[in-house]
Write a protein that holds these residues in place. Structure first.
Motif, PDB file in Angstrom:
ATOM      1  N   ALA A   1       0.818  -1.213   0.000  1.00  0.00           N
ATOM      2  CA  ALA A   1       0.000   0.000   0.000  1.00  0.00           C
ATOM      3  C   ALA A   1       0.850   1.260   0.000  1.00  0.00           C
ATOM      4  CB  ALA A   1      -0.936  -0.005   1.210  1.00  0.00           C
ATOM      5  N   ILE A   2       2.085   1.163   0.502  1.00  0.00           N
ATOM      6  CA  ILE A   2       2.967   2.332   0.487  1.00  0.00           C
ATOM      7  C   ILE A   2       3.211   2.794  -0.949  1.00  0.00           C
ATOM      8  CG2 ILE A   2       5.332   3.089   0.967  1.00  0.00           C
ATOM      9  CD1 ILE A   2       5.270   1.385   3.474  1.00  0.00           C
ATOM     10  N   GLY A   3       3.213   1.840  -1.887  1.00  0.00           N
ATOM     11  CA  GLY A   3       3.423   2.207  -3.287  1.00  0.00           C
ATOM     12  C   GLY A   3       2.371   3.155  -3.820  1.00  0.00           C
ATOM     13  N   MET A   4       1.170   3.158  -3.199  1.00  0.00           N
ATOM     14  CA  MET A   4       0.135   4.095  -3.633  1.00  0.00           C
ATOM     15  C   MET A   4       0.481   5.524  -3.256  1.00  0.00           C
ATOM     16  SD  MET A   4      -3.142   1.838  -2.411  1.00  0.00           S
ATOM     17  CE  MET A   4      -4.233   3.234  -2.648  1.00  0.00           C
ATOM     18  N   GLY A   5       1.274   5.696  -2.214  1.00  0.00           N
ATOM     19  CA  GLY A   5       1.589   7.042  -1.753  1.00  0.00           C
ATOM     20  C   GLY A   5       2.818   7.647  -2.383  1.00  0.00           C
ATOM     21  N   ILE A   6       3.504   6.900  -3.234  1.00  0.00           N
ATOM     22  CA  ILE A   6       4.705   7.419  -3.898  1.00  0.00           C
ATOM     23  C   ILE A   6       4.308   7.964  -5.269  1.00  0.00           C
ATOM     24  CG2 ILE A   6       6.988   6.851  -4.796  1.00  0.00           C
ATOM     25  CD1 ILE A   6       7.156   4.641  -2.741  1.00  0.00           C
ATOM     26  N   PRO A   7       4.416   9.247  -5.510  1.00  0.00           N
ATOM     27  CA  PRO A   7       4.078   9.783  -6.843  1.00  0.00           C
ATOM     28  C   PRO A   7       4.973   9.162  -7.912  1.00  0.00           C
ATOM     29  CG  PRO A   7       4.326  11.550  -5.230  1.00  0.00           C
ATOM     30  CD  PRO A   7       4.844  10.304  -4.586  1.00  0.00           C
ATOM     31  N   PHE A   8       4.347   8.647  -8.969  1.00  0.00           N
ATOM     32  CA  PHE A   8       5.156   7.993  -9.993  1.00  0.00           C
ATOM     33  C   PHE A   8       6.043   8.983 -10.736  1.00  0.00           C
ATOM     34  CE2 PHE A   8       1.467   9.347 -12.403  1.00  0.00           C
ATOM     35  CZ  PHE A   8       1.994   9.714 -13.629  1.00  0.00           C
ATOM     36  N   GLN A   9       5.742  10.288 -10.615  1.00  0.00           N
ATOM     37  CA  GLN A   9       6.615  11.279 -11.254  1.00  0.00           C
ATOM     38  C   GLN A   9       8.017  11.260 -10.650  1.00  0.00           C
ATOM     39  OE1 GLN A   9       3.642  11.852 -10.013  1.00  0.00           O
ATOM     40  NE2 GLN A   9       2.333  12.889 -11.496  1.00  0.00           N
ATOM     41  N   THR A  10       8.127  10.831  -9.385  1.00  0.00           N
ATOM     42  CA  THR A  10       9.428  10.835  -8.730  1.00  0.00           C
ATOM     43  C   THR A  10      10.316   9.673  -9.180  1.00  0.00           C
ATOM     44  OG1 THR A  10       8.552   9.561  -6.853  1.00  0.00           O
ATOM     45  CG2 THR A  10       8.477  11.963  -6.706  1.00  0.00           C
ATOM     46  N   VAL A  11       9.732   8.662  -9.817  1.00  0.00           N
ATOM     47  CA  VAL A  11      10.522   7.503 -10.239  1.00  0.00           C
ATOM     48  C   VAL A  11      10.661   7.435 -11.757  1.00  0.00           C
ATOM     49  CG1 VAL A  11       9.835   6.200  -8.205  1.00  0.00           C
ATOM     50  CG2 VAL A  11       8.489   5.990 -10.290  1.00  0.00           C
ATOM     51  N   VAL A  12      10.223   8.466 -12.458  1.00  0.00           N
ATOM     52  CA  VAL A  12      10.262   8.431 -13.918  1.00  0.00           C
ATOM     53  C   VAL A  12      11.708   8.380 -14.423  1.00  0.00           C
ATOM     54  CG1 VAL A  12       9.816   9.788 -15.980  1.00  0.00           C
ATOM     55  CG2 VAL A  12       8.019   9.478 -14.299  1.00  0.00           C
ATOM     56  N   ILE A  13      12.579   9.229 -13.853  1.00  0.00           N
ATOM     57  CA  ILE A  13      13.966   9.283 -14.350  1.00  0.00           C
ATOM     58  C   ILE A  13      14.707   7.975 -14.090  1.00  0.00           C
ATOM     59  CG2 ILE A  13      16.182  10.465 -14.101  1.00  0.00           C
ATOM     60  CD1 ILE A  13      14.666  13.038 -13.626  1.00  0.00           C
ATOM     61  N   PRO A  14      14.748   7.448 -12.861  1.00  0.00           N
ATOM     62  CA  PRO A  14      15.427   6.149 -12.694  1.00  0.00           C
ATOM     63  C   PRO A  14      14.763   5.024 -13.469  1.00  0.00           C
ATOM     64  CG  PRO A  14      14.288   6.797 -10.676  1.00  0.00           C
ATOM     65  CD  PRO A  14      14.288   7.974 -11.576  1.00  0.00           C
TER      66      PRO A  14
ATOM     67  N   ALA B   1       3.401  -2.574 -13.594  1.00  0.00           N
ATOM     68  CA  ALA B   1       4.161  -2.421 -12.353  1.00  0.00           C
ATOM     69  C   ALA B   1       3.626  -1.275 -11.499  1.00  0.00           C
ATOM     70  CB  ALA B   1       5.637  -2.199 -12.679  1.00  0.00           C
ATOM     71  N   LEU B   2       3.284  -0.153 -12.118  1.00  0.00           N
ATOM     72  CA  LEU B   2       2.837   1.008 -11.357  1.00  0.00           C
ATOM     73  C   LEU B   2       1.389   0.902 -10.903  1.00  0.00           C
ATOM     74  CD1 LEU B   2       4.512   3.921 -13.351  1.00  0.00           C
ATOM     75  CD2 LEU B   2       5.293   2.827 -11.245  1.00  0.00           C
ATOM     76  N   SER B   3       0.618  -0.002 -11.467  1.00  0.00           N
ATOM     77  CA  SER B   3      -0.799  -0.132 -11.113  1.00  0.00           C
ATOM     78  C   SER B   3      -1.069  -1.247 -10.107  1.00  0.00           C
ATOM     79  CB  SER B   3      -1.635  -0.379 -12.372  1.00  0.00           C
ATOM     80  OG  SER B   3      -1.469   0.649 -13.314  1.00  0.00           O
ATOM     81  N   ILE B   4      -0.085  -2.104  -9.863  1.00  0.00           N
ATOM     82  CA  ILE B   4      -0.305  -3.243  -8.959  1.00  0.00           C
ATOM     83  C   ILE B   4      -0.608  -2.805  -7.522  1.00  0.00           C
ATOM     84  CG2 ILE B   4       0.950  -5.118  -7.804  1.00  0.00           C
ATOM     85  CD1 ILE B   4       1.979  -6.005 -10.479  1.00  0.00           C
ATOM     86  N   PRO B   5       0.108  -1.835  -6.926  1.00  0.00           N
ATOM     87  CA  PRO B   5      -0.203  -1.490  -5.522  1.00  0.00           C
ATOM     88  C   PRO B   5      -1.656  -1.114  -5.297  1.00  0.00           C
ATOM     89  CG  PRO B   5       1.885  -0.524  -6.176  1.00  0.00           C
ATOM     90  CD  PRO B   5       1.285  -1.094  -7.422  1.00  0.00           C
ATOM     91  N   PHE B   6      -2.203  -0.237  -6.120  1.00  0.00           N
ATOM     92  CA  PHE B   6      -3.598   0.161  -5.937  1.00  0.00           C
ATOM     93  C   PHE B   6      -4.544  -1.016  -6.124  1.00  0.00           C
ATOM     94  CE2 PHE B   6      -7.474   1.241  -8.319  1.00  0.00           C
ATOM     95  CZ  PHE B   6      -8.179   1.898  -7.322  1.00  0.00           C
ATOM     96  N   THR B   7      -4.298  -1.837  -7.132  1.00  0.00           N
ATOM     97  CA  THR B   7      -5.204  -2.939  -7.422  1.00  0.00           C
ATOM     98  C   THR B   7      -5.173  -3.994  -6.316  1.00  0.00           C
ATOM     99  OG1 THR B   7      -4.726  -2.542  -9.760  1.00  0.00           O
ATOM    100  CG2 THR B   7      -5.935  -4.542  -9.215  1.00  0.00           C
TER     101      THR B   7
ATOM    102  N   PHE C   1      -4.390  -3.462  -3.172  1.00  0.00           N
ATOM    103  CA  PHE C   1      -5.056  -2.853  -2.023  1.00  0.00           C
ATOM    104  C   PHE C   1      -6.576  -2.869  -2.187  1.00  0.00           C
ATOM    105  CE2 PHE C   1      -6.703   0.841   0.290  1.00  0.00           C
ATOM    106  CZ  PHE C   1      -6.199   0.590   1.557  1.00  0.00           C
ATOM    107  N   LEU C   2      -7.057  -2.640  -3.388  1.00  0.00           N
ATOM    108  CA  LEU C   2      -8.497  -2.654  -3.637  1.00  0.00           C
ATOM    109  C   LEU C   2      -9.075  -4.056  -3.486  1.00  0.00           C
ATOM    110  CD1 LEU C   2     -11.093  -1.210  -4.678  1.00  0.00           C
ATOM    111  CD2 LEU C   2     -10.326  -1.774  -6.989  1.00  0.00           C
TER     112      LEU C   2
END
Length: 308
Positions: free
Chosen positions: A142-155, A178-184, A186-187
């Motif tokens: 669930a922590i992955g939902m709170g990390i803005p994906f804009q912050t991981v775009v460059i790496p 990969a970026l959609s799994i945390p929300f799904t 958790f849901l």
């Protein structure tokens, strides 16, 4: 001599007390100032969105002059000339929306299905199989939902470039999943927690393995949650722009949002604002219609998973 028995005293039945009425919900007694303020804000926000949608639909059929001089009037000039769909045809032909539409439909559909296929077993294992440390793992995901994906775009771009997956639809597929799994996950954990334990116990007594129980019993019962997760992911991926802008640079691989971004520069240079707005309508309206048609199912699915 006859002996009479003493009279039996009558038992008095206490009067029946009516059941106590449930307390009304907070804020339901009359119209408090706070409730009036909230209702006013909701209606103003709704009216603003309806006004924006009306402007978008009418501007799609207007000339640039009408867009700026009569922004809220009904379209007239293109209809008078007998070419009402001129802006839509212009946007479709000059922005490459034909191929982009097909690419977006396939990419979003495959990604959404893959997200649900990966997240459903993970959510089931975390909630129903008694995995040690499952609560901690659920919180970690669930922590992955709170990390803005804009912050991981460059790496993420650097890593994808080393694997030669930039400017690739398969690379976009991996990023979307990969970026959609945390929300799904958790849901779906809410839906699997709401299912009764007796069904699994009965299946275990009948000799069913956990894998068969999951596919034969739990998945059909969680169908509402799976459909809700599928729809929400499809809407989110359809409107995604930043990742497509970063990872795609060839017209053949453009999604609709990426094609619209490229079309913006050319349309603005040529003052084709009607065609540009028509392009926005082509991108926005399919998901808007989908949400309107399936809004009841989405809201029911979300409240079911949260309520239980």
């Amino acid at each position: 001599m006859t002996v009479t028995a003493p009279p039996v005293p009558r038992r008095t039945v206490p009067p029946r007390v009516a059941p106590r009425r449930p307390r009304p919900a907070p804020g339901s007694r009359g119209l408090s100032p706070l409730r009036l303020l909230g209702m006013a804000f909701v209606w103003l926000f709704t009216a603003f969105n309806i006004l924006v949608l009306y402007w978008l639909l009418t501007a799609t059929f207007k000339t640039p002059i009408e867009i700026f001089t009569k922004p809220f009037a009904l379209p007239y000039q293109w209809f008078e000339r007998g070419d009402p769909f001129r802006n839509i045809v212009y946007a479709w032909n000059n922005a490459g929306f034909g191929r982009a539409f097909l690419v977006t439909v396939v990419l979003v559909a495959v990604s959404s299905v893959a997200i649900v296929l990966v997240s459903a077993p993970a959510a089931y294992a975390l909630t129903r199989l008694g995995v040690r440390g499952s609560n901690g793992l659920t919180n970690f995901i669930a922590i992955g939902m709170g990390i803005p994906f804009q912050t991981v775009v460059i790496p993420l771009f650097i890593g994808m470039a080393k694997l030669n997956l930039t400017n690739s639809l398969f690379g976009m597929f991996l990023v979307y999943v990969a970026l959609s799994i945390p929300f799904t996950v958790f849901l779906l954990t809410g839906f699997f927690r709401s299912l009764p334990d007796e069904l699994e116990e009965a299946a275990s007594i009948d000799g069913a393995s956990p894998l068969r129980t999951f596919f034969s019993i739990m998945l059909p019962l969680a169908r509402g949650g799976l459909i809700t997760a599928l729809i929400l992911n499809a809407i989110g991926l359809w409107n995604e722009t930043l990742l497509a802008l970063v990872f795609l640079n060839e017209n053949a691989n453009f999604t609709l949002a990426r094609a619209l971004f490229s079309f913006y520069g050319a349309a603005s240079y040529q003052s084709e604002y009607g065609g540009l707005i028509a392009g926005v309508a082509i991108v926005v309206l399919p998901m808007l219609v989908l949400y309107v048609l399936l809004a009841r199912r989405i809201i029911t699915g979300l409240t079911l998973g949260a309520g239980k």
